[in-house]
Design an enzyme around this catalytic site. Structure first.
Site, short mmCIF file in Angstrom:
data_model
loop_
_atom_site.label_atom_id
_atom_site.label_comp_id
_atom_site.label_asym_id
_atom_site.label_seq_id
_atom_site.Cartn_x
_atom_site.Cartn_y
_atom_site.Cartn_z
N GLY A 124 0.82 -1.21 0.00
CA GLY A 124 0.00 0.00 0.00
C GLY A 124 0.85 1.25 0.00
O GLY A 124 1.65 1.47 0.90
N GLY A 146 -0.24 4.38 0.20
CA GLY A 146 -0.97 5.53 0.73
C GLY A 146 -0.17 6.22 1.81
O GLY A 146 1.05 6.06 1.90
N VAL A 183 -1.76 -8.08 -4.40
CA VAL A 183 -1.45 -9.16 -3.47
C VAL A 183 -2.59 -10.16 -3.50
O VAL A 183 -3.76 -9.78 -3.39
CB VAL A 183 -1.27 -8.60 -2.04
CG1 VAL A 183 -1.13 -9.74 -1.04
CG2 VAL A 183 -0.06 -7.68 -2.00
N GLU A 227 -18.11 17.79 1.73
CA GLU A 227 -17.33 18.42 0.67
C GLU A 227 -18.00 18.27 -0.68
O GLU A 227 -18.10 19.23 -1.46
CB GLU A 227 -15.94 17.75 0.57
CG GLU A 227 -14.98 18.18 1.64
CD GLU A 227 -13.81 17.21 1.81
OE1 GLU A 227 -13.79 16.16 1.14
OE2 GLU A 227 -12.93 17.52 2.63
N ASP A 286 -5.87 2.99 7.63
CA ASP A 286 -7.31 2.72 7.75
C ASP A 286 -7.62 1.25 7.97
O ASP A 286 -8.74 0.91 8.38
CB ASP A 286 -8.03 3.18 6.47
CG ASP A 286 -8.13 4.69 6.39
OD1 ASP A 286 -7.66 5.36 7.33
OD2 ASP A 286 -8.66 5.19 5.39
#
Lengths: 447, 447
Positions: free
Chosen positions: A12, A14, A80, A172, A301
């Site tokens: 990941g 991020g 993965v 938003e 997360d």
């Protein structure tokens, strides 16, 4: 066998994964960073790509490029497919297997429809750049269809937008949508007034931005209403299809429904053979590892963990802190020292609402309105990766706020993706009929 | 019946169609501008989007936005499905029929594979933004696959790029590809050296840029070779598949082949019931109308016409001139005056090659190298629509040329689109095998 440095595999790219990678830059380890895309994404501005304010490249940068000077890392674009927690191997798509000494799983989250997966086709969510471009296309095409539509009811349905979920992303999106309808598109259509568009924000709980103090929620709602958003709290959406949704026993026509309600952890968490919470997040130890397997780290997360007795929120600063912490624990383990528990440092909570409107909660400090918006702007632009991105984003926003224009209103990809094809043709056929019947259009005749 | 102004339908929002629309801004007509996309595209910079230097929004702007102040035009996003030349009606997708007094067909061109349409899947062309994003994805993924590939031969095939067609687009793409391999990607990979990539430019004729004088062609070739491009003239590609191509009796492995060889007129030309040339362009009268039907105008790449005894070239300035001329002829017809023949004013010919390299031919003036490149840069940025676009493009290029970086290296859309799926899995399986056999990778084992 030569003396090979320990292998750390990080899944990941991020905030959590990239931060862990960078934190290990000077350690004697070999790192393989695996991501299924080629880029790091600045997710807090993703809604701006969805609403055509920014381009993909403005908020993303290739992982290879970010890490080009860090010689102990190899970046690999792959998926993965399997993890063997005890053999310490990981299988990639195509069948390649990698061994590791430490694994950092930071695969993030995706949207969840709470058991209503068939809603996904009608109410797309927003987690990736492809999601954002899909939402942008849907939104822009809705106005095009409304312009072409002659039947008032069908036209109103194309001009009806609903955002499901009153968290930061939902707020938003709703605020920006209202801004686009009222300001950006003004004067550009001939048959519709985009300002007539209905933007509804639906929150099942009793207030928007529930992670903020109650008075800031109220101020956020007031700011949304000033922008033209109808805020509906206290009842969830109970059904959803291509034509609209049901809520509180009522059916509402809406051709564009956006899903910002549910977050589920990445399915990769299930590969770990570890306890998980209802959202699929891995219940890690205070040291951010899988119980009993201190070589399996989870960050961002995907990790369910508490700090000071409260759950750590799923936001970018928390993910970065976890990434750094996991790197420190790996360093400790390799040096024969003990891992330390993660402590979340709360640097505050920000949410933007729209043009010059935001809320900020920083310890005792509570801001809203223009001041909060400037705070939000600089915090976000400052954390963008890359000098160029910061310049382009600031330039785009400066021009946007002076001209009310949005730079990236380009429809890309195959056009008719709004609901099943048959319905579009129906709508078009209706347009044709009603146009032919319209007395002020003498040159339009049915085919 | 009320006194309705004459209806002018313009099909295509490219240079010709947009210019015709704008030229009629003050005339007492109603205009409907139809395009299947929502934007005008600055096509001369499309290769920059394909090669990740610019984002889509930098070179495109919504037609509605460009024309928002022109009150006599209605923009409609739709596809044209039929034209009745004598009844003066036009059918759109969905069945809606529009009548018109004058029709301007300016639907442009697409790529042609000279009867080998099955090549399209293996060698994509470059005409739209979606084409550009597809090419970008192919190119970036090729380097990713090469990095993951352990078999030297298969790896070399991923690093082998071929551009078919030595016109301006082919030259731009080949030059920029070489620049990316040699400069942009330097240091970002661990298993490959991107500078080892082979970039071949294949031209069936005896020189590249055949629309330029011979000495400029030679200079262009020399500049390409300096950038690392292998220029192959004098023999066409005779076969093509996902693994490579045949030319001059030889098979060459190349996983990325780009088609810049053939241009065919838009299929909409066939709806006109008018004579057409081999490329499908409509053979119009000197007044740019269909013979015998002076209310049917054709402009831009779709029109086959001569001026001063020479065919008018398919370039942006010619399209704009035709658009303006068609508008003037419509004005004349509505005022009861006669149409005038089109005279092409040649303002020169420009082609860019790569970093600080270009050729310019303007009457007796011939430039090449850095001077030509500056000339090309300012000519192009000046003609971009919109202040913001100009600023962003200049900013991107300034940063690019100082840092050798390209802003938009983001892979969007579904990843594995390079050749049939089975071949990718083969390649991956080979990678797995050879990696497992590699002695310096003790942690890699076959699954």
């Amino acid at each position: 066998m030569p003396n090979v440095p320990p292998h750390v595999v990080i899944v990941g790219g991020g905030f959590a994964g990239l931060e862990a990678t960078r934190a290990l830059a000077r350690d004697p380890v070999r790192i393989t960073l695996i991501d299924r895309g080629n880029h790091h994404l600045f997710q807090p501005l993703l809604y701006q790509v969805a609403t055509a304010g920014l381009s993909s490249a403005d908020i993303a940068a290739p992982l290879r490029h970010i890490l080009r000077r860090q010689r102990n890392v190899e970046v690999r674009m792959a998926e993965v497919e399997g993890i063997d927690a005890d053999a310490r191997t990981l299988t990639l798509d195509g069948g390649l297997t990698l061994g590791f000494d430490h694994l950092v799983l930071a695969a993030g989250a995706t949207h969840a429809y709470f058991g209503n997966d068939h809603w996904a086709a009608h109410a797309p969510g927003l987690k990736t750049l492809d999601d954002a471009l899909h939402l942008r296309r849907r939104m822009l095409i809705a106005f095009e269809r409304a312009e072409a539509e002659r039947d008032p009811e069908a036209r109103a349905a194309w001009l009806s937008f609903a955002v499901v979920g009153g968290g930061p992303t939902g707020v938003e999106l709703a605020g920006t949508l209202a801004e686009i309808a009222r300001r950006t598109l003004r004067r550009e259509f001939r048959n519709i007034d985009p300002a007539q568009a209905q933007v509804r924000l639906i929150e099942a709980g009793d207030r928007v931005l529930s992670s903020f103090p109650e008075d800031l929620s109220q101020r956020a709602q007031a700011q949304l209403e000033r922008l033209g958003v109808k805020v509906l709290t206290g009842a969830p959406v109970t059904d959803l299809d291509a034509e609209g949704y049901c809520r509180d026993g009522q059916r509402v026509a809406a051709r564009t429904v956006i899903w910002a309600a549910g977050v589920a952890a990445s399915p990769l968490g299930a590969l770990l053979d570890a306890p998980r919470d209802r959202a699929g997040r891995v219940r890690v130890t205070p040291e951010l590892t899988v119980p009993g397997r201190p070589w399996l780290h989870v960050a961002g997360d995907l990790a369910a963990v508490e700090s000071d007795g409260r759950p750590v929120p799923g936001i970018a600063p928390a993910a970065k802190q976890m990434g750094r912490h996991v790197a420190a624990n790996i360093r400790a383990a390799l040096g024969g020292r003990r891992a330390s528990p993660f402590v979340y440092r709360d640097h505050g909570n920000l949410a933007t609402i729209g043009r010059m409107a935001a809320v900020v909660h920083l310890g005792r400090l509570k801001l809203s309105g223009v001041v909060a918006w400037w705070f939000w702007l600089f915090a976000h632009v400052f954390f963008l990766i890359g000098f160029r991105n910061r310049m382009v984003v600031l330039l785009n926003w400066t021009v946007s706020y002076w001209t009310d224009q949005r730079a990236a209103r380009i429809i890309l990809g195959p056009a008719p993706e709004v609901g099943p094809r048959a319905q579009i043709e129906d709508a078009a056929a209706q347009a044709s009929d009603s146009m032919a019947a319209r007395p002020s259009t003498p040159d339009a005749s049915p085919d």
